[in-house]
Design a protein around this motif. Structure first.
Motif, PDB file in Angstrom:
ATOM      1  N   ILE A 157      36.480  40.806  33.715  1.00  0.00           N
ATOM      2  CA  ILE A 157      37.773  41.365  34.098  1.00  0.00           C
ATOM      3  C   ILE A 157      38.786  40.236  34.192  1.00  0.00           C
ATOM      4  N   LYS A 158      40.060  40.567  34.034  1.00  0.00           N
ATOM      5  CA  LYS A 158      41.137  39.643  34.350  1.00  0.00           C
ATOM      6  C   LYS A 158      41.717  40.077  35.690  1.00  0.00           C
ATOM      7  N   ASP A 159      41.756  39.130  36.627  1.00  0.00           N
ATOM      8  CA  ASP A 159      42.136  39.439  38.003  1.00  0.00           C
ATOM      9  C   ASP A 159      43.520  38.863  38.290  1.00  0.00           C
ATOM     10  N   ASP A 160      44.509  39.734  38.454  1.00  0.00           N
ATOM     11  CA  ASP A 160      45.870  39.301  38.766  1.00  0.00           C
ATOM     12  C   ASP A 160      46.112  39.197  40.259  1.00  0.00           C
ATOM     13  N   CYS A 214      31.133  47.104  34.764  1.00  0.00           N
ATOM     14  CA  CYS A 214      32.148  46.110  35.074  1.00  0.00           C
ATOM     15  C   CYS A 214      32.714  46.298  36.473  1.00  0.00           C
ATOM     16  N   PRO A 215      32.897  45.185  37.189  1.00  0.00           N
ATOM     17  CA  PRO A 215      33.549  45.271  38.491  1.00  0.00           C
ATOM     18  C   PRO A 215      35.030  45.561  38.315  1.00  0.00           C
ATOM     19  N   ASN A 222      41.163  47.370  48.978  1.00  0.00           N
ATOM     20  CA  ASN A 222      41.436  45.943  49.063  1.00  0.00           C
ATOM     21  C   ASN A 222      40.161  45.116  48.924  1.00  0.00           C
ATOM     22  N   ARG A 223      39.323  45.541  47.978  1.00  0.00           N
ATOM     23  CA  ARG A 223      38.046  44.872  47.734  1.00  0.00           C
ATOM     24  C   ARG A 223      37.689  44.965  46.257  1.00  0.00           C
ATOM     25  N   TYR A 224      36.804  44.071  45.838  1.00  0.00           N
ATOM     26  CA  TYR A 224      36.179  44.195  44.528  1.00  0.00           C
ATOM     27  C   TYR A 224      35.023  45.190  44.648  1.00  0.00           C
ATOM     28  N   SER A 241      28.337  48.259  45.262  1.00  0.00           N
ATOM     29  CA  SER A 241      28.449  47.141  46.167  1.00  0.00           C
ATOM     30  C   SER A 241      29.905  46.700  46.196  1.00  0.00           C
ATOM     31  N   GLU A 242      30.356  46.170  47.341  1.00  0.00           N
ATOM     32  CA  GLU A 242      31.742  45.753  47.497  1.00  0.00           C
ATOM     33  C   GLU A 242      31.805  44.298  47.962  1.00  0.00           C
TER      34      GLU A 242
END
Length: 516
Positions: A157-160, A214-215, A222-224, A241-242
């Motif tokens: 993933i791309k995390d902004d 994919c995560p 407010n979590r992955y 899972s978080e």
């Protein structure tokens, strides 16, 4: 401030807020909007787009049924095939659209020559249809990302959200262990550009899962979030899972397991890829039917094959399955024949015709559908052999394909002939209501009712401007009404009068200036 100035301001305030609308000399006063608990009562607050997958916004329907829509496979599939000397066998992957670079990016698995390690191939595209395989390993002159290997497909993933540019790209991937009771663990890696990867020093992070999904960053929680298999021991049901930091992950919680609808075909869940969409969560389930190593008779060609089913959730934890006519009530009693018929119509992305299609055996959806203009792109890995193709002697051709769906087009409320949809009371902020609907073979008219069920003057069915075409962004309009601002921040009910039409979603927007 002088006393006379304060007095003048008080008079103006009295005129604005105490004088009834329309009584100001020479100009009608703007509507008075008082948004509070008494005003709203129990009305729903419409925040953003609302799909019609469930009855969250629906009070009643008449002459209307739900319809699940399958995406159309791209006519030039597969879009990527093994056409390099180092590409012997493909496997699953990840795809995203990088809006900063205006580029589609794909990571996909290429097995090494011994079929032991899973290497990471990289491809890019400007339009999502025609793909290039740029050289990313200069020494080997390949598109294989150097110095990386996994035991199970990585998910990128791309995390902004993360402020650390070295962690802009994130990955979960599987690693093998020497423990036969727990043969795989899940680890993480980080990258500034998606090409140079550094494994997390704390690896491994999550217990066994030999199939990963994919995560994603869940803005509501407010979590992955990561969706994985239950285990150890390895079990084909979906767990969750978080994490707050992508390093420390919660114990797995099982959120989706098989039920009566899966019995007729011995269906198991190979995995589920989840994405937030329009305030809900959509899940693409890899449904594995009839696992067997034995010869398969001609009347059971569905055995040992995989297709894609659709699920959805409003909270990410409680999941519902979707069939041909919308939600499947798994608590209803049905005969085995009825469950078999229901199961036959749960397919969202079907595999192709046996022995005639490149994707006739198994299909694995990639993690996140991508919105491209007015369409949704759903990428998937597939091949034309069965799951245990090496036991069945199937010749196998691998590839990555694309299926397209109209925007919001997962499920519609459809009227064949005449029908009505009545919403629950709701309130919104804005001056425009957009409706994604197809009325090209009929029409849709809409009336707005107040909290007492009375038609709001100027917003009757007779005043409604009919919708008579197919578009993802119809603007609801009424005669002599410049916009829907008069409906804002008050409990309203919409009643759709439909003839040979279907509706997919509704969305409040702001499209006008309001200077008074």
């Amino acid at each position: 401030m002088l006393r006379s100035q304060r007095l003048a301001l008080n008079v103006i305030a009295f005129l604005l807020f105490a004088v009834p609308a329309g009584s100001l000399v020479g100009e009608a006063a703007p509507p008075f909007r008082d948004l509070n608990g008494t005003t709203l009562n129990n009305a729903l607050i419409l925040n953003g787009k609302q799909l019609f997958i469930d009855d969250y916004l629906i009070a009643e329907t008449d002459g209307v049924r739900r319809v699940m829509h399958q995406p159309m496979k791209y006519e030039k599939n597969p879009v990527i095939v093994p056409d390099r000397a180092w590409e012997k066998v493909f496997n699953r992957g990840s795809v995203l659209y990088d809006r900063d670079e205006r580029l589609f990016k794909m990571w996909y698995i290429v097995y090494d020559d011994a079929l032991q390690n899973q290497l990471l191939g990289y491809a890019t595209s400007e339009d999502g249809l025609r793909w290039d395989k740029p050289i990313v390993d200069a020494e080997a002159a390949t598109n294989i990302i150097p110095d990386f290997k996994a035991a199970n497909p990585p998910c990128v993933i791309k995390d902004d959200v993360d402020r650390d540019p070295a962690r802009r790209y994130k990955m979960l991937y599987g690693e093998a262990t020497a423990d036969p009771a727990n043969p795989y663990v899940t680890s993480a890696a980080f990258s500034p550009d998606g090409l140079r990867w550094t494994p997390a020093a704390e690896n491994p992070l999550i217990p066994h899962s030999d199939t990963l999904s994919c995560p994603f960053w869940d803005a509501q929680r407010n979590r992955y979030v990561a969706l994985l298999r239950y285990g150890p021991p390895n079990t084909r049901i979906v767990s969750r899972s978080e994490s707050e930091d992508f390093i420390h992950w919660s114990p797995k919680v099982t959120v989706l397991r098989t039920s009566a609808v899966d019995g007729p075909f011995g269906t198991q869940f190979y995995g589920m890829n989840v994405t937030p969409y329009a305030g809900v969560y959509l899940g693409l389930i890899t449904a594995y039917h009839g696992e067997t190593l034995q010869p398969i008779p001609a009347d059971k060609l569905w055995m040992d094959r995989k297709n894609v089913q659709l699920a959805y959730s409003r909270n990410g934890l409680t999941w519902h399955r979707i069939g041909a006519e919308g939600l499947i009530d798994l608590h209803e009693s049905h005969s085995d024949d009825e469950w078999r018929q229901i199961a036959e119509y749960t397919v969202f992305v079907p595999y192709g015709e046996w022995q005639d299609s490149w994707d006739a055996g198994v299909i694995y959806p990639f993690h996140a559908p991508i919105v491209v203009d007015d369409e949704i792109y759903i990428y998937y890995y597939a091949h034309n052999g069965r799951n245990w193709w090496n036991y069945h002697g199937d010749a196998v051709n691998h590839g990555i394909g694309l299926a397209k769906l109209r925007l919001d087009g997962f499920v519609s409320l459809a009227a064949t002939g005449e029908g009505t949809i009545t919403t629950k009371p709701f309130a919104f902020i804005g001056d425009t209501l957009l409706v994604n609907a197809d009325a090209s073979a009929g029409s849709i008219r809409v009336e707005a009712l107040d909290a007492d069920g009375e038609v709001i003057p100027g917003f009757s069915t007779e005043d409604s401007m009919p919708i008579e075409s197919d578009a993802v962004d119809h603007v609801l309009a009424w005669k002599d009404q410049p916009h829907c601002g008069a409906l804002e921040s008050r409990p309203i009910v919409l009643r759709f009068h439909m003839t040979n039409a279907q509706i997919y979603s509704i969305e409040p927007r702001i499209g006008h200036k309001h200077l008074k």
